[in-house]
Every structure is written in structure tokens, then in C-alpha cells.
Design a protein around this motif. Sequence first.
Motif, PDB file in Angstrom:
ATOM      1  N   ALA A   5     -78.779   3.559  78.099  1.00 50.92           N
ATOM      2  CA  ALA A   5     -78.588   2.106  78.218  1.00 50.92           C
ATOM      3  C   ALA A   5     -79.321   1.378  77.089  1.00 50.92           C
ATOM      4  O   ALA A   5     -78.805   0.403  76.524  1.00 50.92           O
ATOM      5  N   ALA A  19     -77.383   1.816  73.802  1.00 55.46           N
ATOM      6  CA  ALA A  19     -76.198   0.960  73.816  1.00 55.46           C
ATOM      7  C   ALA A  19     -76.571  -0.489  73.510  1.00 55.46           C
ATOM      8  O   ALA A  19     -75.903  -1.173  72.721  1.00 55.46           O
ATOM      9  N   GLN A  20     -77.643  -0.961  74.131  1.00 53.66           N
ATOM     10  CA  GLN A  20     -78.094  -2.336  73.928  1.00 53.66           C
ATOM     11  C   GLN A  20     -78.523  -2.574  72.477  1.00 53.66           C
ATOM     12  O   GLN A  20     -78.134  -3.579  71.855  1.00 53.66           O
ATOM     13  N   ARG A  57     -75.545  -2.553  70.032  1.00 54.62           N
ATOM     14  CA  ARG A  57     -74.776  -3.807  70.090  1.00 54.62           C
ATOM     15  C   ARG A  57     -75.500  -4.913  69.330  1.00 54.62           C
ATOM     16  O   ARG A  57     -74.865  -5.763  68.695  1.00 54.62           O
ATOM     17  N   GLN A  83     -69.558   7.207  77.767  1.00 56.45           N
ATOM     18  CA  GLN A  83     -70.349   6.038  78.116  1.00 56.45           C
ATOM     19  C   GLN A  83     -70.675   5.190  76.890  1.00 56.45           C
ATOM     20  O   GLN A  83     -70.659   3.945  76.951  1.00 56.45           O
ATOM     21  N   LEU A  84     -70.940   5.828  75.752  1.00 60.47           N
ATOM     22  CA  LEU A  84     -71.500   5.118  74.610  1.00 60.47           C
ATOM     23  C   LEU A  84     -70.524   4.877  73.462  1.00 60.47           C
ATOM     24  O   LEU A  84     -70.649   3.874  72.755  1.00 60.47           O
ATOM     25  N   ASP A  91     -67.252   4.536  70.702  1.00 60.07           N
ATOM     26  CA  ASP A  91     -65.948   3.928  70.450  1.00 60.07           C
ATOM     27  C   ASP A  91     -64.894   5.001  70.214  1.00 60.07           C
ATOM     28  O   ASP A  91     -63.725   4.811  70.519  1.00 60.07           O
ATOM     29  N   ASP A 148     -63.094  -0.581  78.808  1.00 63.31           N
ATOM     30  CA  ASP A 148     -63.995  -1.726  78.676  1.00 63.31           C
ATOM     31  C   ASP A 148     -65.405  -1.345  79.118  1.00 63.31           C
ATOM     32  O   ASP A 148     -65.600  -0.458  79.949  1.00 63.31           O
ATOM     33  N   HIS A 149     -66.382  -2.044  78.560  1.00 67.87           N
ATOM     34  CA  HIS A 149     -67.778  -1.886  79.006  1.00 67.87           C
ATOM     35  C   HIS A 149     -68.066  -2.904  80.107  1.00 67.87           C
ATOM     36  O   HIS A 149     -67.523  -4.022  80.087  1.00 67.87           O
ATOM     37  N   PRO A 150     -68.928  -2.564  81.073  1.00 72.24           N
ATOM     38  CA  PRO A 150     -69.608  -1.271  81.227  1.00 72.24           C
ATOM     39  C   PRO A 150     -68.658  -0.223  81.794  1.00 72.24           C
ATOM     40  O   PRO A 150     -67.820  -0.532  82.643  1.00 72.24           O
ATOM     41  N   ARG A 151     -68.777   0.991  81.324  1.00 71.67           N
ATOM     42  CA  ARG A 151     -67.905   2.087  81.755  1.00 71.67           C
ATOM     43  C   ARG A 151     -68.532   2.788  82.949  1.00 71.67           C
ATOM     44  O   ARG A 151     -69.694   3.207  82.888  1.00 71.67           O
ATOM     45  N   GLN A 152     -67.766   2.923  83.989  1.00 73.52           N
ATOM     46  CA  GLN A 152     -68.295   3.436  85.255  1.00 73.52           C
ATOM     47  C   GLN A 152     -67.871   4.877  85.486  1.00 73.52           C
ATOM     48  O   GLN A 152     -66.671   5.180  85.554  1.00 73.52           O
TER      49      GLN A 152
END
Length: 254
Positions: A180, A183-184, A187, A205-206, A208, A227-231
Motif C-alpha cells: 500500500a 502504491a501511494q 502515485r 494489485q500494483l 499497470d 480500477d483501483h483499489p483492486r480487491q
Amino acid sequence: MAVLSKLRLADGPAAAPAPAPASTLAAQVRGARKVFDGKAVLDGFDLAIGQGEFIALLGKSGSGKTTLLRMLAGLDDVDSGSVLVAERRTVVFQEPRLVQSKRVIDNVLLGLDLSQRQSALSALEEVGLASHADAWPATLSGGEAQRVALARALLRAPQLLMLDEPFAALDALTRIKMQALVAQLCRRHRPAVLLVTHDVDEAIQLADRVLVLSGGRTILDERIALDHPRQRGAHEFDQLRARLLRTLGVTEAA
């Protein structure tokens, strides 16, 4: 604009697609071949990484993932082909590689001028470790040490950030938190990223784009449209996961 620097060119023309404009790329590999002990680890390999693009690289052990990363980092040459990489590039390895005799802040500043101390403190704040600036590496947990390595990489404002299984040695909960955080930060800073991993869920999860390597070549190159967030557990997530596992030769039952 990324300025691509030439790391290695073949002596003859490489059988590869025409290059994309350098202004749109953080790295470009064309017709790369690398041989160890008579075995081609990379064999006519091509890759283009766009500015700000996050690519995850999957493959069995020995498929050429780490060899590719080392070539992009300038740690290994190719035997033939060409490798062009943005001048500012950094690597976060599986081990944090902190100097035990230096405090955390000095590890972040390693190789840089002390005038950048305030920027280093800001980098530590971004990874949640501002209060640990004067701590010794031996006092850090595994996740904290890896966050220091991440702060050290980001302080250099890389155009290409390479992550070589950086969460593999962490426990499951710390691993999720680090994913997480990465990812933050990605971005926010928008480097191009190449993540080498064995974790299919982590790649989905991370990234492209996900590439699967086998026999020194790309056998799958798929852009992730989720789309994010990916579950995890969502239908589209699980479909892609199953497809990637099949490409890697793994069944859900296994």
C-alpha cells in the motif's frame, strides 16, 4: 523529459522493433541477449517502459527477471542487443542493504551531499520514519528497514525505480502495508517502476502491466484494466489471477 542513456549496444543491428520516441520512455531494451555458462538467460528480449508506467515482472526462478533488472541498473552488460535507460535510476533490493555503522538518516543520504539532509528527513517522513532518523539500523524491524531503503531510493528522484522482490522477506501483514505504501508513493512521485516478484496477487494489485518471462523471452504482456483499489476475491481480479497462474504453469489446485 527522460533522457535515455546508452548502457550497451550490439556490434550489429538488432532484430527488434523500431524504437519509440525517447521522450515517452524511461527504458527500452531491444534484442537483448545474455548468456551464463552457455545458457541464454535472456534471448532476443524486447521491452519498453513508459514514463510513469508500473510494470510487474513474473516468471519462474531462472527465467531472466533479475538479470534484466541488473542490466537496467547498469550492474551487468548484455552480450548483444541494446539497453537504453533514463539517467536517474535506483534499485530497492530484497534485502535493505543498510550500512549498520551509519544512522538511518545517513543511510538515506548515502553517497549524497549533507546539504540534502532536510530532503532526506522529508523522504523519511513520507515513509513514516521521521522519528527514526537518528536510530541505528539494528534497532529497526524488517519492514522499517525496507522503508528506509525506499526513502533512500525516492530521495534520488528516479525516473526509473526498480524493485527486486522487496517484500519477499517480510511477514504477510507487513507485506500488505508495504504494498500500500509503494502504491501511494508511486502515485505521488510518478516514476516508471519495474517490480520483480513471484507474487501474482502483488503484481495485479500494483501494476499497470504484467509481463511473464520464460526461457529468456516474454510469453505474456498484459495491460491491467482493473480500477483501483483492486480487491482480491473480485471476479475480474480472480480471472486475471487464474490466467497468470496458468501461464506460469500453476493450477489453482496446486
